[in-house]
Enzyme design. Sequence first.
Site, mmCIF file in Angstrom:
data_model
loop_
_atom_site.group_PDB
_atom_site.id
_atom_site.type_symbol
_atom_site.label_atom_id
_atom_site.label_comp_id
_atom_site.label_asym_id
_atom_site.label_seq_id
_atom_site.Cartn_x
_atom_site.Cartn_y
_atom_site.Cartn_z
ATOM 1 N N ASP A 315 -10.022 5.500 -1.216
ATOM 2 C CA ASP A 315 -11.274 6.244 -1.120
ATOM 3 C C ASP A 315 -11.022 7.705 -1.463
ATOM 4 O O ASP A 315 -9.990 8.276 -1.081
ATOM 5 C CB ASP A 315 -11.845 6.153 0.296
ATOM 6 C CG ASP A 315 -12.689 4.901 0.482
ATOM 7 O OD1 ASP A 315 -13.238 4.415 -0.516
ATOM 8 O OD2 ASP A 315 -12.778 4.417 1.613
ATOM 9 N N ASP A 352 -26.873 26.813 8.883
ATOM 10 C CA ASP A 352 -26.308 25.578 8.310
ATOM 11 C C ASP A 352 -25.009 25.263 9.035
ATOM 12 O O ASP A 352 -23.975 25.873 8.789
ATOM 13 C CB ASP A 352 -26.059 25.780 6.808
ATOM 14 C CG ASP A 352 -25.607 24.499 6.118
ATOM 15 O OD1 ASP A 352 -25.364 23.494 6.823
ATOM 16 O OD2 ASP A 352 -25.491 24.497 4.878
ATOM 17 N N GLU A 356 -19.948 22.406 4.888
ATOM 18 C CA GLU A 356 -20.220 23.133 3.656
ATOM 19 C C GLU A 356 -20.831 24.497 3.958
ATOM 20 O O GLU A 356 -20.458 25.518 3.361
ATOM 21 C CB GLU A 356 -21.157 22.319 2.750
ATOM 22 C CG GLU A 356 -20.543 21.063 2.172
ATOM 23 C CD GLU A 356 -20.620 19.872 3.110
ATOM 24 O OE1 GLU A 356 -21.044 20.059 4.287
ATOM 25 O OE2 GLU A 356 -20.250 18.761 2.697
ATOM 26 N N MET A 395 -32.006 21.884 2.635
ATOM 27 C CA MET A 395 -31.889 23.332 2.468
ATOM 28 C C MET A 395 -31.830 23.987 3.838
ATOM 29 O O MET A 395 -32.130 23.364 4.867
ATOM 30 C CB MET A 395 -33.055 23.890 1.649
ATOM 31 C CG MET A 395 -34.403 23.795 2.335
ATOM 32 S SD MET A 395 -35.721 24.557 1.343
ATOM 33 C CE MET A 395 -37.135 24.268 2.410
#
Length: 690
Positions: A315, A352, A356, A395
Amino acid sequence: MSDQYALYRRAAIDAVIKLDPRTLYRNVVMFVVEIGSILTTLLWFQALTGHGEAPAGFIGAIAAWLWFTVFFANFAEALAEGRGKAQAESLRRMRQDTAAKKLDPGCGIESGMAPGASMYAVVPSSSLRKGDLFYVTSGDTIPVDGEVIEGIASVNESAITGESAPVIRESGGDRSAVTGGTSLLSDWLIVRVSANPGEGFLDHMISLVEGAKRQKTPNEIALNVLLIGLTGVFIVVCASLWAFSVYSVHTAGVGVPVTITVLIALLVCLMPTTIGGLLSAIGIAGMDRLIQKNVITTSGRAIEAAGDVDVLLLDKTGTITLGNRQAVDLVPVNGTDIRELAEVSQLASLADETPEGRSIVVLVKEKYGLRGRTVGPSEAVPGVQFIPFSSHTRMSGVDRGETRIRKGAPDVIFSLIRAAGFPITDELQGRVDAISGAGGTPLVVTRNGKALGVIHLKDIVKGGIRERFAQLRRMGIRTVMITGDNRLTAATIAAEAGVDDFLAQATPEGKLSLIREYQAGGRLVAMTGDGTNDAPALAQADVAVAMNTGTQPAREAANMIDLDSNPTKLIDIVEIGKQLLMTRGALTTFSIANDIAKYFAIIPAAFISTYPALAALNLMGLQNAVLSAVIFNAIIIVLLIPIALRGVKYRPLSAEEALRNHILIYGIGGIFAPFIGIKIIDLLLVMIGA
């Protein structure tokens, strides 16, 4: 030091216990040596009465060293087994009967609600059966293996994996399996029992770490058949030589027939006793090395198959890459200053909480010197509203007064830009396409609907993984990356990582088809997986490694389970499998080669009384050739025990290179070592007047 002493003492006791013929008969070579030991011991007793076929001291010495030969072989096996017994004992303590909160299937459990005390009955864990439901809450020990069907909780698995960090277990995902003996650190779970008493994960581990219960593998069985065949041949040869000796003396009227004691010594030296004594220890030690890597196997075939594997399916996420995309660059558009873009990107990422999003904050801090803001998304600040990242909106951002800052996927942000009345410029579209074409993920940043720039997210290839793939290639192993990414992204990552091939946009059917295609071409395939959708491919693969954190179907389909749930462990498993085969091959080569030297040492001495002319073949000038050869035959087993347990040093070589090295090192070394060893022993015997 005391632990080592206890291990050796226990192994010595077990080695004596294993002298029981009812146990030893499974090892035919050593069983024949034991029969020879018994016969020479009886001949020694006869010699003590003054009616022996040879001096009592000589027969007694031969008998003693034949017993040592059997003992040393048993000691090697017992030592290999002993290394796992301590672990087995600790696992047994974990398997103790505990209290379980058994749920009535018809109690009417509401989704998202913990069961009340009236919904369960406290029963012994040994009474639970496959399919039963039980409830565990913070502080409880999970009584048996199962699969989470409701709830999410933090679980301490250190007793199984050795890792102190807790792990998350939840229903409906690929991390739903729980193991009996682990404990809950927070929240609650409802679990369905997946194994009956005696069939659980710990039970499998205990049976594997105890070498006595280990089943012989096909290659081991094949080698045993060869050793049995050679033993049978040499028994016939020795019986024939005795008949020829008696006939020659009777016909010629001179000489003395070879004695039974010498014939038994000759047989033991002719048989492949070295590999016969170490074969079981090599296999057990190989299993032990696998367990030390926190991998258990449900099939002895699997570790040997790992040594023969020539295709690895890996993977991408978590194996080849770090698992989370990271921000690597900011690309301004429409004349935006890079520092302005960095500030806006940081603000847009404060809400966020994904890896990331956090990587963007780290990037602007390290590359542009911007410190983290004192205001966080969880704080109520007048005039400021944070927009957290959501998989639905794709977003995140922040509203401050009349300013609207957003960061997100290009298609989502493009809609916001158009809605604000701004065009999608060629520069912006070109930046997005360039990042996508390079295998990255673009995120567009806007302020009040105007595009300021693009954030470049990238899958980070693990350090050193390219070199490991190069080693596998030298061993003749083909590496194939499996990913759900599009073909362009997959090709970029594959090139950077150095894999031989890749399967993009992989589906369960695609993985299964690829494995069957390789197997149809005569290849052995290994792969890892953790999800239910991996189960068909795992069941098809020759070596299938399931993650301990994975689903029950994946664990049941696999023939190995990685307790650490580390996908890169597959590479270590292949190396351990190859090391096991290399060790067995090396010591088999050495065993057969050193028999050649023993022939030259013992045969002239054995038949010199029948055929005096054979004295010319006593090239080493041995005075105690028979006894020296028997002593060497016993001692060499002791000297090779560390190699059998540790394994020969692993090097990433092709099969041809490994065979050449075995012949050069263990073959030639096996021929010359006995000449030197037997001569030294003979000189020592002469010095002590034997």
